[in-house]
Design a protein around this motif. Sequence first.
Motif, short mmCIF file in Angstrom:
data_model
loop_
_atom_site.label_atom_id
_atom_site.label_comp_id
_atom_site.label_asym_id
_atom_site.label_seq_id
_atom_site.Cartn_x
_atom_site.Cartn_y
_atom_site.Cartn_z
N LEU A 27 44.90 46.26 36.16
CA LEU A 27 43.51 45.80 36.30
C LEU A 27 42.90 45.50 34.95
CD1 LEU A 27 42.09 48.14 39.10
CD2 LEU A 27 42.50 45.68 39.25
N ASP A 28 43.15 46.41 33.98
CA ASP A 28 42.62 46.19 32.62
C ASP A 28 43.19 44.90 32.03
OD1 ASP A 28 41.11 48.48 32.76
OD2 ASP A 28 42.49 49.71 31.56
N ASP A 61 44.30 42.29 33.71
CA ASP A 61 43.70 41.17 34.44
C ASP A 61 42.30 40.90 33.92
OD1 ASP A 61 45.98 40.86 35.93
OD2 ASP A 61 45.21 41.92 37.72
N GLN A 62 41.55 41.96 33.62
CA GLN A 62 40.18 41.79 33.11
C GLN A 62 40.19 41.17 31.73
OE1 GLN A 62 37.95 45.43 33.04
NE2 GLN A 62 36.05 44.42 32.48
N LYS A 68 42.52 39.25 30.51
CA LYS A 68 42.96 37.88 30.69
C LYS A 68 41.79 37.00 31.13
CE LYS A 68 47.81 38.57 31.94
NZ LYS A 68 48.79 38.47 33.01
N SER A 69 41.01 37.55 32.08
CA SER A 69 39.88 36.75 32.57
C SER A 69 38.83 36.57 31.51
CB SER A 69 39.30 37.36 33.85
OG SER A 69 38.67 38.58 33.57
N GLU A 70 38.65 37.56 30.65
CA GLU A 70 37.66 37.47 29.60
C GLU A 70 38.12 36.54 28.50
OE1 GLU A 70 36.86 41.47 28.28
OE2 GLU A 70 35.87 41.99 30.14
#
Length: 106
Positions: free
Chosen positions: A95-96, A98-99, A101-103
């Motif tokens: 999750l971290d 993915d976050q 990456k999205s940021e």
Amino acid sequence: RKLGTVLVDVDQRLENVQGEIESAFERALQSAVCHADEGLGKLTEQIGEVESRLGATLGDIQKVVHGTAGVEERLAQNIEAVQVGLEQKIGMVQLDLDQVKSETGR
């Protein structure tokens, strides 16, 4: 007559020797019985000591076996708990990632 006297004398000597042989045999037999009884006593004592030690050792083994009863089940439960914890941590790391990456726009 002389031959008869000699034969009587020989016969008496044989009887005396036979008596001595029987007496010696009886003493030897009694000695053997005493030694056998003595050996039996020692052997019985040694067997008793071995049985006692064996009983104590068996008791110790039974204590260890009873003490380890359920260890496998407890280990399996601990492994399962650790596995669940690791899966949760891996999920949190994903999750971290993915976050992050999205940021960063990836």
